[in-house]
Design a protein around this motif. Sequence first.
Motif, PDB file in Angstrom:
ATOM      1  N   ILE A   1       0.846  -1.197   0.000  1.00  0.00           N
ATOM      2  CA  ILE A   1       0.000   0.000   0.000  1.00  0.00           C
ATOM      3  C   ILE A   1       0.876   1.240   0.000  1.00  0.00           C
ATOM      4  O   ILE A   1       1.890   1.298   0.690  1.00  0.00           O
TER       5      ILE A   1
ATOM      6  N   LEU B   1       0.500   5.515   0.239  1.00  0.00           N
ATOM      7  CA  LEU B   1      -0.324   6.715   0.427  1.00  0.00           C
ATOM      8  C   LEU B   1       0.554   7.933   0.196  1.00  0.00           C
ATOM      9  O   LEU B   1       1.644   8.036   0.751  1.00  0.00           O
TER      10      LEU B   1
ATOM     11  N   TYR C   1      -4.090   6.952  -2.945  1.00  0.00           N
ATOM     12  CA  TYR C   1      -3.963   5.769  -2.090  1.00  0.00           C
ATOM     13  C   TYR C   1      -3.999   4.557  -3.015  1.00  0.00           C
ATOM     14  O   TYR C   1      -5.023   4.268  -3.628  1.00  0.00           O
TER      15      TYR C   1
ATOM     16  N   ARG D   1       3.349  -1.178   3.957  1.00  0.00           N
ATOM     17  CA  ARG D   1       2.533   0.041   3.906  1.00  0.00           C
ATOM     18  C   ARG D   1       3.459   1.233   4.010  1.00  0.00           C
ATOM     19  O   ARG D   1       4.244   1.337   4.953  1.00  0.00           O
TER      20      ARG D   1
ATOM     21  N   ASN E   1      -0.664  16.836   9.838  1.00  0.00           N
ATOM     22  CA  ASN E   1      -1.665  15.997  10.512  1.00  0.00           C
ATOM     23  C   ASN E   1      -3.028  16.270   9.889  1.00  0.00           C
ATOM     24  O   ASN E   1      -3.815  17.083  10.395  1.00  0.00           O
ATOM     25  N   ARG E   2      -3.275  15.622   8.790  1.00  0.00           N
ATOM     26  CA  ARG E   2      -4.476  15.882   8.004  1.00  0.00           C
ATOM     27  C   ARG E   2      -4.987  14.571   7.438  1.00  0.00           C
ATOM     28  O   ARG E   2      -4.207  13.745   6.961  1.00  0.00           O
ATOM     29  N   GLN E   3      -6.269  14.375   7.510  1.00  0.00           N
ATOM     30  CA  GLN E   3      -6.844  13.154   6.960  1.00  0.00           C
ATOM     31  C   GLN E   3      -6.947  13.292   5.444  1.00  0.00           C
ATOM     32  O   GLN E   3      -7.678  14.152   4.947  1.00  0.00           O
TER      33      GLN E   3
ATOM     34  N   THR F   1      -7.882   8.369   1.724  1.00  0.00           N
ATOM     35  CA  THR F   1      -7.964   7.280   2.710  1.00  0.00           C
ATOM     36  C   THR F   1      -9.404   6.997   3.114  1.00  0.00           C
ATOM     37  O   THR F   1      -9.669   6.028   3.813  1.00  0.00           O
ATOM     38  N   MET F   2     -10.311   7.853   2.680  1.00  0.00           N
ATOM     39  CA  MET F   2     -11.717   7.600   3.007  1.00  0.00           C
ATOM     40  C   MET F   2     -12.388   6.738   1.934  1.00  0.00           C
ATOM     41  O   MET F   2     -13.584   6.517   1.965  1.00  0.00           O
ATOM     42  N   LYS F   3     -11.588   6.324   0.978  1.00  0.00           N
ATOM     43  CA  LYS F   3     -12.102   5.447  -0.083  1.00  0.00           C
ATOM     44  C   LYS F   3     -11.256   4.174  -0.126  1.00  0.00           C
ATOM     45  O   LYS F   3     -10.209   4.100   0.512  1.00  0.00           O
TER      46      LYS F   3
ATOM     47  N   TYR G   1     -13.481  13.224  14.384  1.00  0.00           N
ATOM     48  CA  TYR G   1     -12.303  12.715  13.715  1.00  0.00           C
ATOM     49  C   TYR G   1     -12.207  13.271  12.296  1.00  0.00           C
ATOM     50  O   TYR G   1     -13.187  13.263  11.544  1.00  0.00           O
TER      51      TYR G   1
ATOM     52  N   ASN H   1      -2.301  11.876  14.519  1.00  0.00           N
ATOM     53  CA  ASN H   1      -3.412  10.947  14.738  1.00  0.00           C
ATOM     54  C   ASN H   1      -4.372  10.865  13.559  1.00  0.00           C
ATOM     55  O   ASN H   1      -5.145   9.924  13.451  1.00  0.00           O
ATOM     56  N   LEU H   2      -4.331  11.852  12.654  1.00  0.00           N
ATOM     57  CA  LEU H   2      -5.250  11.815  11.508  1.00  0.00           C
ATOM     58  C   LEU H   2      -4.652  11.073  10.317  1.00  0.00           C
ATOM     59  O   LEU H   2      -5.287  10.921   9.281  1.00  0.00           O
TER      60      LEU H   2
ATOM     61  N   PRO I   1      -2.926   7.580   8.792  1.00  0.00           N
ATOM     62  CA  PRO I   1      -2.815   6.144   9.100  1.00  0.00           C
ATOM     63  C   PRO I   1      -1.417   5.806   9.619  1.00  0.00           C
ATOM     64  O   PRO I   1      -0.426   6.381   9.151  1.00  0.00           O
TER      65      PRO I   1
ATOM     66  N   ALA J   1      -4.923   1.973  11.141  1.00  0.00           N
ATOM     67  CA  ALA J   1      -4.694   1.377   9.812  1.00  0.00           C
ATOM     68  C   ALA J   1      -4.475  -0.126   9.883  1.00  0.00           C
ATOM     69  O   ALA J   1      -3.557  -0.661   9.294  1.00  0.00           O
ATOM     70  N   GLY J   2      -5.334  -0.789  10.652  1.00  0.00           N
ATOM     71  CA  GLY J   2      -5.170  -2.229  10.850  1.00  0.00           C
ATOM     72  C   GLY J   2      -5.069  -2.986   9.549  1.00  0.00           C
ATOM     73  O   GLY J   2      -4.050  -3.594   9.247  1.00  0.00           O
TER      74      GLY J   2
ATOM     75  N   MET K   1      -6.351   1.564   5.169  1.00  0.00           N
ATOM     76  CA  MET K   1      -6.359   2.892   5.782  1.00  0.00           C
ATOM     77  C   MET K   1      -7.794   3.392   5.895  1.00  0.00           C
ATOM     78  O   MET K   1      -8.692   2.919   5.222  1.00  0.00           O
ATOM     79  N   GLY K   2      -7.988   4.381   6.748  1.00  0.00           N
ATOM     80  CA  GLY K   2      -9.316   4.963   6.867  1.00  0.00           C
ATOM     81  C   GLY K   2     -10.303   4.083   7.594  1.00  0.00           C
ATOM     82  O   GLY K   2     -11.508   4.307   7.552  1.00  0.00           O
TER      83      GLY K   2
ATOM     84  N   MET L   1     -10.893   3.523  13.513  1.00  0.00           N
ATOM     85  CA  MET L   1     -10.367   4.614  14.345  1.00  0.00           C
ATOM     86  C   MET L   1     -10.451   4.198  15.817  1.00  0.00           C
ATOM     87  O   MET L   1     -11.425   3.586  16.237  1.00  0.00           O
TER      88      MET L   1
END
Lengths: 446, 678
Positions: free
Chosen positions: A322, A324, A369, A404, A420-422, A426-428, B219, B270-271, B273, B463-464, B467-468, B471
């Motif tokens: 993986i 990212l 990703y 990863r 530090n940003r999502q 990663t939400m897909k 989150y 923390n945000l 993975p 991120a077990g 990713m995503g 949490m």
Amino acid sequence: MEGMIVFTQVTGDLQDINYTTGDSWRYIPDSRIVALNSNKSEETIKVLTEGFYSACSPVISYDGQNMIFAAQKRTNDIWQIWEMNLENLKARQITFSTENCIDPAYLPGGRLVYSKFTTNKTVKSGHTLFTCNIDGSNIRQITYNPHAYFASTILQDGRILSISRQLYPDQRDGMFMVLRPDGSKEELFYQGLKGSDLHSRGWETNNGKIIFIESNNNDRKGGNIISIDYNRPLHSRVDLSSGIKGDFYAINSLQEDKLLVSYRSPDDDRYALYEFDAENKTLGQAIYKDKNYNVLEAVVVKKQERPKNLPSEVNMSVNTGILLCQDINFTDEQSEEITSSTSKAISIEVMGIDSSLGIVEVEKDGSFYLKVLADTPFRIQTMDENGQVVYGPGSWIYLRPNERRGCVGCHEDKEQVPKNRQALSTMKDPIILPTQMKEIHKNRVH
Amino acid sequence: MKTSKLIVIFGVIVVLGLLVYFPGRKLARAHVNEITAVTDHPLSCTSCHVYISQNKLISKMVNADYLSPLNMAVSNDGSKLYVVAQDINELIVVDVEKSEVLNKIKVGVHPHSVILNEDGSIAYVSNQWSDNVSVIDLAASIVVDTLKTGNGPSGLSISTNGKFLYVVNTFGSDLSVIDLATKEEKKRLTTGKDPTGTELSPDGNVLYVTSRRANFTHYGEPLICDMTLVNANTQKVIKYTPIESAHIMENIAFTPSGDLAMMTLVRPKNLIPTLQVEGGWMMNHGVGIIEQKNEGKVVQLLLDEPNAYYPDPFDIVITPDGKKAFVSSSGVDRISVISIDSIRTILAESSPEKLKNFSNNLGISSRFVIKRIATGANPKGLALSPNGKRLYVAEQLEDKIAIINTESLETIGSINLGGPIRITVARKGRRLFNNAGHTFQNQYACYTCHPDEHEDGLVYNMAGKDMGRNMTNTQSLREIGETAPFKWNGKNQTVYKQDGMRFSTVLTRTEQFSYKDLDAIVSYIMTGIKYPPNLLYNPNGELTESQLRGKVLFDRSMDNFGNNIPENNRCITCHPPPLYTNLELADVSTLATTDDPILFDIPHLNNIYSSAPYLHDGRAETLEEIWTVYGQDDKHGFVNDMTKIQLNDLVEYLKSFRGPEYENSDSSIQQASTYKSN
């Protein structure tokens, strides 16, 4: 043999070195490994590799009891890795390869790493890194880039430090790459001055420095002593031998601030063994000299602190890794390799050795990703909305099975940490590459 | 006796020995495997039967009372040091020149900080676990008064005119302004969350108060931690300055000229993975700088380096000449020495965009950190001699004070405070817990995510699998010894398993703990971490009327309409005292679409008031939200028949929960000092 100095000896003039193939550099024909007892009033030399046509690259085990080295039993034999018990001086063969194996180093946990000549479609043709148990079993290839990897050592943090040179599609200068013993998390550790070459193994000292020899274009038979900080290797280069005439060939740590160097003055034909004071940057007296032999690659027989034995995330039952990236438009503004326009990149092309693995549109925040076929080298180039290349293609990357990895941007400052940003990506679900992989590897993409 | 007979007897003994040895060893192996939940732990009886024993006698024998110096003050003439010894509830008076302890003065419970009045005759010590400040006459070495504060007093400051004592209340997230003439709390001001450090600007006009916890966000939203600015003249909050992407701001210091305020901070990832540790992908540590001009511009600079990290910065002091700052990097036993002129240069020369990038750059520290000085275990509080020539370092887990020459930057001495010489297994575990040496490149310690052995209030992307997903709200480690299994999914039956091989693969990414170290850390976690007393909601065991009503609701088996509530849907079924968990797994219908399907380990609820946010992914900001926002299907307890007042009562009752020892014992008054400190 504790306290003795072991080194490679080679008679006559040194041949021209080839940093790409390793000829006359990592492969030293007609060489031998000897032990020097420098404590005695009259130096005594003992040949340790009687019966071998060539033997070089000695490395001492962490308990000081054994030595591994690369050797040819007879002329034209394949080079193999051997281990010698320093008590009884008995040697046993570790590898039985059909291709040359050189540059061994002890890994913690009863394994070792070495370079092996490999030819296949992923690495093309070059030296790749392999690991195996100390008895030669459980052999694993750990690098997959079309690079040549030579002269590995193990850092105290447990990672392998290796000289790596891109071979395909064009040849580049050698640089130090660092990677975990399972081959994962490979990254740049140190890049020399433009046009220079890394000439020796990089050894970590007990005061947080990495020392090695770096040559320049004008001299391919030696170079200068360079020191970098482990903590900040990319920006801490110091030339310890500046102002000293002559060449250095190899180096190792003797004791705090004292180094063992192979040095040849302008008046000498052969390299001899010297002590070097790293703090005062001065060359000491010769420890051992022989008018007929060059003294190369010296190591001291002693117990050393064992590096960390790193855990592995590699899972050979998984066939992908993986990757990212936080923002492909985050680049190092100082970089000379940002080619074109100031346009914003909106997609990437993932390029394999011989073909494209796919073009992927990135998210609005510049993130992507990917789930990529493991152990497959690829490069990434970024493209703007017109399909014009903004940056790239970058350096070769490969992911080990189940590895990863993350990157902050494309050709970003290597000292930059992620925000530090999502990332939206990663939400897909990840994008699987090569795009045809599902069809090619039915039921095996996981 | 004939030789043959001897041989026969010997043979019989050997055979019998073998008959006992092999089955015995097999039984022992099975026993150890069952107790540790791992299959590779050595067959060491002491691991469980001594080191993690809950037996009071054994615990008393194997453990010891350490001092654990945390913060200090120096007398005006520089001859004495006043050291807060947190684990023995004392202020230790030290003769600096003779390096000897002169006196020990008993103060309140779990003291935190000490400050002297202007003429140096009075010391004020904040007692974090007794909600007061001890006033000490230093000439007589006696406590002459006790001032009541808010909840969890820590950092202290005195107004320029000497009339007011400012006390930061960590647990209450506010600031007590105490009139030293009347000895009464004049007012209480709301601060950022979990405040600790405070410093008055050199002109005496503005009081700065740090926060350790970030404000609650869902989150994915950016992390913001507040720096509270108080007008020291009007004693009103001026503003809450947002410090972005940072938390755990422990302490703050001003340059003598007042142009810069500098605070320690942690920048968690923390945000992102948890893909890798390399490249600072998990945790960074640094300092924040607030310029007094430029509208209070905030800049953050990392103390870390590309391959070396300096976790858990705690204290910061600045020399009287304004040239150097010292930061205790407590997770790696180092003092980071900062050139303040270099920082001024960076601020002056860099564009706003560059300064922003510096907050995420591991190379920038090479421009302003001039030395890293090694110390003993876990350096915490710092104090400078009045002339600025000596730096004193409280080595919390060494029970010593290190002395550093601020010009040569060499350690020139050490003062032994007289703690136990023997290092117990649990003490070793505490050192390991606080030290980042067991993570790759020292990037973080256990303490970093579990400050004060509690939790940091953050939700991490572990991120077990992909990713995503999954949490995870950080859980407290206080008094978890009897609450197995562990993790939200209850997959780890023991701390041995929790901190074993997988822990190193997933979290620390370096060599796993040796068995000796694992024994030590398990011993500390299982025996050495206590809850602070719940002085805010249940100081003496007498429940309020609201809490009593809440207790009835918690225990009930019938709803408001007289219908039977199914047993598995009653609060008391899954959360029975004294731990308020039945140690089982349950489905409470809070799985998110991004969670792998699991049952949840029913969490213990002791001191639950201090563990926001709530639920496995931290989605609930308050206890109320567990039901008002996220539990409307009645699967997490039957509550929807309740009136608003009833739900408030239930929540008030939940907030009254204390440590399990109070639920079992006759003594209702909370005495937190009756255990070995470790």
